[in-house]
Design a protein around this motif. Structure first.
Motif, PDB file in Angstrom:
ATOM      1  N   GLU A 198       0.841  -1.197   0.000  1.00  0.00           N
ATOM      2  CA  GLU A 198       0.000   0.000   0.000  1.00  0.00           C
ATOM      3  C   GLU A 198       0.876   1.247   0.000  1.00  0.00           C
ATOM      4  OE1 GLU A 198      -3.078   0.080  -0.466  1.00  0.00           O
ATOM      5  OE2 GLU A 198      -3.655  -2.000  -0.123  1.00  0.00           O
ATOM      6  N   PRO A 199       0.624   2.191  -0.898  1.00  0.00           N
ATOM      7  CA  PRO A 199       1.451   3.399  -0.949  1.00  0.00           C
ATOM      8  C   PRO A 199       1.553   4.126   0.389  1.00  0.00           C
ATOM      9  CG  PRO A 199       0.065   3.271  -2.892  1.00  0.00           C
ATOM     10  CD  PRO A 199      -0.369   2.154  -1.985  1.00  0.00           C
ATOM     11  N   ALA A 200       0.452   4.194   1.131  1.00  0.00           N
ATOM     12  CA  ALA A 200       0.487   4.900   2.414  1.00  0.00           C
ATOM     13  C   ALA A 200       1.440   4.234   3.391  1.00  0.00           C
ATOM     14  CB  ALA A 200      -0.921   4.965   3.008  1.00  0.00           C
ATOM     15  N   HIS A 203       5.036   4.954   2.179  1.00  0.00           N
ATOM     16  CA  HIS A 203       5.351   6.361   2.427  1.00  0.00           C
ATOM     17  C   HIS A 203       5.665   6.587   3.903  1.00  0.00           C
ATOM     18  CE1 HIS A 203       4.875  10.707   2.820  1.00  0.00           C
ATOM     19  NE2 HIS A 203       4.928  10.809   1.499  1.00  0.00           N
ATOM     20  N   ALA A 204       4.824   6.047   4.777  1.00  0.00           N
ATOM     21  CA  ALA A 204       5.036   6.225   6.221  1.00  0.00           C
ATOM     22  C   ALA A 204       6.340   5.584   6.663  1.00  0.00           C
ATOM     23  CB  ALA A 204       3.859   5.634   6.989  1.00  0.00           C
ATOM     24  N   THR A 205       6.684   4.445   6.090  1.00  0.00           N
ATOM     25  CA  THR A 205       7.919   3.745   6.454  1.00  0.00           C
ATOM     26  C   THR A 205       9.142   4.571   6.061  1.00  0.00           C
ATOM     27  OG1 THR A 205       6.845   1.593   6.198  1.00  0.00           O
ATOM     28  CG2 THR A 205       9.242   1.625   6.111  1.00  0.00           C
ATOM     29  N   ILE A 216       5.984   8.078  -4.860  1.00  0.00           N
ATOM     30  CA  ILE A 216       5.643   6.669  -5.037  1.00  0.00           C
ATOM     31  C   ILE A 216       4.714   6.530  -6.234  1.00  0.00           C
ATOM     32  CG2 ILE A 216       4.544   4.641  -3.999  1.00  0.00           C
ATOM     33  CD1 ILE A 216       5.318   5.751  -1.261  1.00  0.00           C
ATOM     34  N   ARG A 217       5.106   5.662  -7.166  1.00  0.00           N
ATOM     35  CA  ARG A 217       4.321   5.475  -8.381  1.00  0.00           C
ATOM     36  C   ARG A 217       4.125   3.989  -8.668  1.00  0.00           C
ATOM     37  NH1 ARG A 217       6.589  10.205 -12.467  1.00  0.00           N
ATOM     38  NH2 ARG A 217       6.708  11.848 -10.866  1.00  0.00           N
ATOM     39  N   PRO A 218       2.977   3.630  -9.240  1.00  0.00           N
ATOM     40  CA  PRO A 218       2.742   2.221  -9.584  1.00  0.00           C
ATOM     41  C   PRO A 218       3.492   1.831 -10.848  1.00  0.00           C
ATOM     42  CG  PRO A 218       0.884   3.546 -10.273  1.00  0.00           C
ATOM     43  CD  PRO A 218       1.805   4.477  -9.532  1.00  0.00           C
ATOM     44  N   CYS A 219       3.815   0.581 -10.930  1.00  0.00           N
ATOM     45  CA  CYS A 219       4.413   0.017 -12.142  1.00  0.00           C
ATOM     46  C   CYS A 219       3.831  -1.382 -12.311  1.00  0.00           C
ATOM     47  CB  CYS A 219       5.935  -0.041 -12.029  1.00  0.00           C
ATOM     48  SG  CYS A 219       6.754  -0.810 -13.462  1.00  0.00           S
ATOM     49  N   ARG A 282       1.543  -6.074 -10.008  1.00  0.00           N
ATOM     50  CA  ARG A 282       1.577  -4.643  -9.737  1.00  0.00           C
ATOM     51  C   ARG A 282       2.658  -4.378  -8.697  1.00  0.00           C
ATOM     52  NH1 ARG A 282      -1.905  -0.135 -10.114  1.00  0.00           N
ATOM     53  NH2 ARG A 282      -1.749   1.351  -8.395  1.00  0.00           N
ATOM     54  N   THR A 283       3.471  -3.402  -8.945  1.00  0.00           N
ATOM     55  CA  THR A 283       4.530  -3.018  -8.012  1.00  0.00           C
ATOM     56  C   THR A 283       4.439  -1.525  -7.725  1.00  0.00           C
ATOM     57  OG1 THR A 283       6.136  -2.506  -9.750  1.00  0.00           O
ATOM     58  CG2 THR A 283       6.060  -4.791  -8.957  1.00  0.00           C
ATOM     59  N   LEU A 284       5.207  -1.098  -6.734  1.00  0.00           N
ATOM     60  CA  LEU A 284       5.369   0.320  -6.429  1.00  0.00           C
ATOM     61  C   LEU A 284       6.838   0.667  -6.562  1.00  0.00           C
ATOM     62  CD1 LEU A 284       3.178   0.634  -3.194  1.00  0.00           C
ATOM     63  CD2 LEU A 284       2.508   1.205  -5.540  1.00  0.00           C
ATOM     64  N   ILE A 285       7.120   1.805  -7.141  1.00  0.00           N
ATOM     65  CA  ILE A 285       8.479   2.334  -7.204  1.00  0.00           C
ATOM     66  C   ILE A 285       8.520   3.612  -6.385  1.00  0.00           C
ATOM     67  CG2 ILE A 285      10.286   3.295  -8.666  1.00  0.00           C
ATOM     68  CD1 ILE A 285       9.371   1.443 -10.874  1.00  0.00           C
ATOM     69  N   ALA A 286       9.390   3.641  -5.410  1.00  0.00           N
ATOM     70  CA  ALA A 286       9.493   4.801  -4.520  1.00  0.00           C
ATOM     71  C   ALA A 286      10.858   5.459  -4.654  1.00  0.00           C
ATOM     72  CB  ALA A 286       9.271   4.372  -3.071  1.00  0.00           C
ATOM     73  N   SER A 287      10.851   6.768  -4.650  1.00  0.00           N
ATOM     74  CA  SER A 287      12.077   7.553  -4.614  1.00  0.00           C
ATOM     75  C   SER A 287      11.971   8.507  -3.425  1.00  0.00           C
ATOM     76  CB  SER A 287      12.232   8.350  -5.915  1.00  0.00           C
ATOM     77  OG  SER A 287      13.319   9.254  -5.835  1.00  0.00           O
TER      78      SER A 287
END
Length: 293
Positions: A198-200, A203-205, A216-219, A282-287
């Motif tokens: 989950e993006p939230a 993000h919190a982590t 954070i964007r989906p891929c 589905r993945t998330l890519i975070a920077s």
């Protein structure tokens, strides 16, 4: 790779981090060559992560849980001239496979065995830290993130990918469903590979680890398999510690699992003329940035 029913936190009283790491190390050493050969299945994800990293010539890059250096090799080409890439992993067999595939390339990354939770790297030495499909593997991800933060120069960025929510990753959970149907629950809980889906939550982590400017964007991508056997083998080639555990089962049990996964794949028959199965993921890519100049 965890199975259903094993989504408990790595901080649970019965979780043995040392044993978990040993199993992951053994598993990834077992599958090193096949993991590298399956890189094409995740090529879109790798490209998206590297693009998000916005690498430039001269940058110093650390690739954590690098495996056979699939990200590191491409990153090394993006930071020449003057840059450098250090590929680290707890599984030395993975690193050896990566070094073998690089051969004598002048712009190849350096490979070094290291635990992401205890890095032997000086403070503020890196401009980028990469971690592809890795954060959920670490028994103590907060410790790994603290190390990423420490080794990054102020203004440097960590760029990572994680699996999305379980229901959006049939590529993984269909095999897990099969395992859960045929095998008893594991005696020791393992952290879920979907725990940052989950993006939230992600993000919190990252914010709790001291990072800012978090994006954070989906891929999403899909993998085609000619038949159920090809899917099952691909799962094993990605599964690390789970592959090691399954490899220790009696051959008859392994064959039964491989045969039974057909039922779990029924919803994913490929209807575009190729036959076989098409499994989405589905993945998330975070920077995220280490605050500073």
């Amino acid at each position: 790779m965890s199975t259903p029913g094993s989504a408990a936190s790595a901080s649970a009283p019965d979780f043995d981090a040392r044993r978990f790491k040993a199993m992951e190390r053994a598993g990834f050493n077992r599958i090193a060559a096949r993991y590298a050969e399956g890189a094409h299945l995740r090529a879109d994800l790798a490209a998206a992560l590297l693009d998000a990293a916005a690498l430039e010539p001269g940058q110093r890059v650390l690739d954590l849980a690098s495996g056979p250096g699939l990200l590191a090799r491409e990153a090394a080409q993006r930071v020449v001239p003057g840059g450098s890439v250090l590929a680290t992993d707890i599984a030395e067999g993975m690193l050896a496979e990566g070094a073998r595939r690089c051969g004598n390339q002048a712009d190849a990354p350096c490979f070094a065995a290291a635990d992401a939770e205890r890095l032997c790297i000086a403070d503020a030495r890196m401009d980028r830290v990469l971690a592809g499909l890795a954060l959920f593997i670490f028994p103590h991800p907060e410790q790994a993130l603290a190390e990423m933060h420490r080794v990054l120069a102020p203004g440097g960025r960590v760029v990572l990918s994680v699996w999305g929510p379980r229901e959006t990753v049939p590529l993984i959970h269909r095999a897990q469903d099969c395992i859960a149907r045929l095998l008893p629950p594991p005696k020791v809980a393992r952290p879920s590979v979907f725990r940052y889906g989950e993006p939230a939550t992600l993000h919190a982590t990252l914010a709790a680890a001291g990072f800012d400017d978090i994006d954070i964007r989906p891929c999403a991508f899909s993998c085609h398999f000619a038949d159920a056997d090809a899917y099952w083998q691909a799962f094993l080639d990605l599964a690390g510690g789970a592959a090691e555990a399954l490899g220790r089962l009696p051959e008859a049990t392994q064959r039964a699992l491989q045969a039974a996964v057909v039922d779990d794949l029924a919803a994913h028959c490929c209807d575009d003329g190729r036959g076989g199965y098409l499994l989405p993921a589905r993945t998330l890519i975070a920077s995220a940035r280490r605050p500073g100049n």
